[in-house]
Design an enzyme around this catalytic site. Structure first.
Site, short mmCIF file in Angstrom:
data_model
loop_
_atom_site.label_atom_id
_atom_site.label_comp_id
_atom_site.label_asym_id
_atom_site.label_seq_id
_atom_site.Cartn_x
_atom_site.Cartn_y
_atom_site.Cartn_z
N GLY A 232 0.81 -1.21 0.00
CA GLY A 232 0.00 0.00 0.00
C GLY A 232 0.85 1.26 0.00
N THR A 233 1.93 1.25 0.76
CA THR A 233 2.78 2.44 0.85
C THR A 233 3.35 2.81 -0.52
OG1 THR A 233 3.36 1.91 3.13
CG2 THR A 233 4.85 3.40 1.97
N GLN B 168 -7.75 -0.12 3.31
CA GLN B 168 -8.57 -0.67 4.41
C GLN B 168 -9.97 -1.10 3.96
OE1 GLN B 168 -7.79 -1.42 7.55
NE2 GLN B 168 -5.75 -0.54 7.64
N SER C 174 -3.49 -3.29 -0.71
CA SER C 174 -2.39 -3.99 -0.02
C SER C 174 -2.82 -5.41 0.31
CB SER C 174 -2.04 -3.24 1.27
OG SER C 174 -1.11 -3.98 2.00
N HIS D 60 -1.62 -7.64 2.53
CA HIS D 60 -1.62 -8.18 3.90
C HIS D 60 -2.83 -7.73 4.72
CE1 HIS D 60 0.00 -4.83 6.52
NE2 HIS D 60 0.37 -4.35 5.36
N THR E 73 12.05 -7.17 -11.45
CA THR E 73 11.53 -8.52 -11.62
C THR E 73 10.37 -8.75 -10.66
OG1 THR E 73 13.70 -9.29 -12.32
CG2 THR E 73 12.18 -10.98 -11.52
N CYS F 6 -0.03 1.98 12.70
CA CYS F 6 1.02 2.58 11.88
C CYS F 6 1.78 3.65 12.65
CB CYS F 6 0.44 3.19 10.62
SG CYS F 6 -0.40 1.96 9.63
#
Ligand SMILES: Cc1ncc(COP(=O)(O)O)c(C=O)c1O
Length: 387
Positions: A71-72, A179, A199, A201, A237, A325
């Site tokens: 996400g970042t 989110q 994201s 995770h 890659t 975070c």
């Protein structure tokens, strides 16, 4: 002792089907997707399938999905990628005061590079007024970036309305949907966005992999320079096992969306009702209905969020204070500050974020534990009124 994970806003447990889908891409199909031989072809086929699966979850076309490291990076690519490409057309960006640091710190960085950024405010439930975005647009504005679901308080923004305002003025629209994807229905056409961050995770996928949806025809400057991977928008890659994991997680999220959402909504609503009903001077942070279905964010007078977290952890329950975070910072949460909550109340905040594996029995256990812990902490507090 019970071991209960209720910090799904920070990260989620990778689904066993996700892990099983990834393993062959470490053990057998380890080829480089750019290679011309059969090993490379297997990897390239996996990459194509993954692109389609991720696209399906958000109603996109496969060639509109750019795989990233999470996400970042997706947020950085959206903001800087547009800013650097359009720097001669305009130097103004609009975002909100409650964005994730992945957006806020990228904006700060762009300000250092000579861009101007307007941070629109929120009301006391964390909602942005689309009119504030409209008022902030100038002839110099190149991008509006407003998050979909807030990672701390769970408030869901009126993205579709904001996109319309941006597009009516010829301005591109990005949303950080890290989110909300997998929690509520997210469709890039319904939201009418040009870019959207994802994201893995946060949806029971692996860490360190994500995607940026980029609408066909939207050009941006690649931040990672190298070969022509990811349609020239992100060199390097490809992380095939991670991408396969993200794709499996996206597929499962799509299949289970309705069941997962109704399950966590029941847990959320029960937890809020039970906690507010049994602990005096406890309050819900964020919007009461326009909120992520798995998010409970509360504050308790006369207690410290850190103490609540540690004592719950000793009872086997993992939750978070404010935002995971920013848990390493002592600064009061910028999101709760923007809501107008006084600093001493901010420090008494707790976030519980449910996942598909949580149960109502676990909710009861947490509520019961919390009632006892708050009582104990208030009994020791010099400022709590003694009844
Ligand atoms: C709203 C939001 N945006 C971006 C991120 C960053 O995503 P990642 O951890 O994949 O870099 C997070 C993670 O907490 C988030 O909640």
């Amino acid at each position: 002792m019970a071991k209960i994970y209720m910090d799904n806003g920070a990260t989620t447990k990778p689904d066993s089907e996700v892990v099983s889908a990834m393993l062959p891409y470490y053990n057998e199909h380890f080829g480089n997707a750019s290679s011309l031989h059969s090993f490379g072809q297997e990897a390239a086929d996996a990459l194509d399938r993954a692109r389609q699966q991720v696209a399906n979850l958000v109603g996109a076309q496969p060639e509109e999905i750019i795989f990233t490291s999470g996400g970042t990076e997706s947020d950085n690519l959206a903001l800087k990628g547009i800013a650097y490409l359009k720097k001669n057309a305009g130097k103004h960006i609009i975002t909100s005061v409650i964005e994730h640091p992945a957006i806020l710190n990228t904006c700060k960085n762009l300000q250092d590079d000579g861009f101007r950024v307007t941070y629109v405010p929120v009301d006391d439930q964390g909602l942005i007024d689309p009119a504030a975005v409209e008022d902030a647009i100038t002839d110099d504005t190149i991008l509006v970036s407003i998050m979909h679901g807030n990672n701390e308080i769970g408030t869901i923004q009126p993205i579709k309305e904001i996109s319309k305002i941006a597009h009516d003025r010829g301005v591109l629209m990005h949303t950080d949907a890290v989110q909300s994807v997998g929690k509520i229905a997210v469709n890039v056409n319904d939201l009418d966005v040009d870019m959207l961050s994802i994201s893995a995770h946060k949806i029971h996928g692996p860490k360190g992999v994500g995607a940026l949806y980029v609408r066909k025809g939207t050009r941006l400057e690649s931040l990672v320079k190298g070969g022509g991977h990811e349609f020239g928008k992100r060199a390097g890659t490809e992380n095939i096992p991670g991408i396969v994991g993200l794709a499996k997680a996206a597929e499962l999220a799509g299949q289970r969306l309705d069941d997962d959402a109704s399950h966590v909504t029941k847990l959320r609503d029960a937890a809020i009702t039970k906690i507010l009903g049994s602990i005096s001077e406890s309050y819900l942070n964020g919007h009461p209905t326009q909120r992520l279905p798995n998010n409970v964010h509360l504050r308790f007078s006369y207690v410290e969020g850190e103490s609540l977290l540690m004592l719950l952890d000793m009872k086997g329950v993992a939750v978070s204070t404010g935002s995971a975070c920013s848990s390493k910072s002592l600064e009061p949460s910028h999101v709760l500050t923007a809501l107008g909550i006084p600093p001493e109340q901010i420090h008494g905040s707790l976030r519980i974020t449910f996942g598909r594996e949580n149960t109502m029995d676990e909710v009861d256990y947490v509520v019961e534990s919390l009632v006892g812990i708050v009582e104990k902490l208030r009994a020791m507090s010099p400022i709590a009124p003694k009844h």
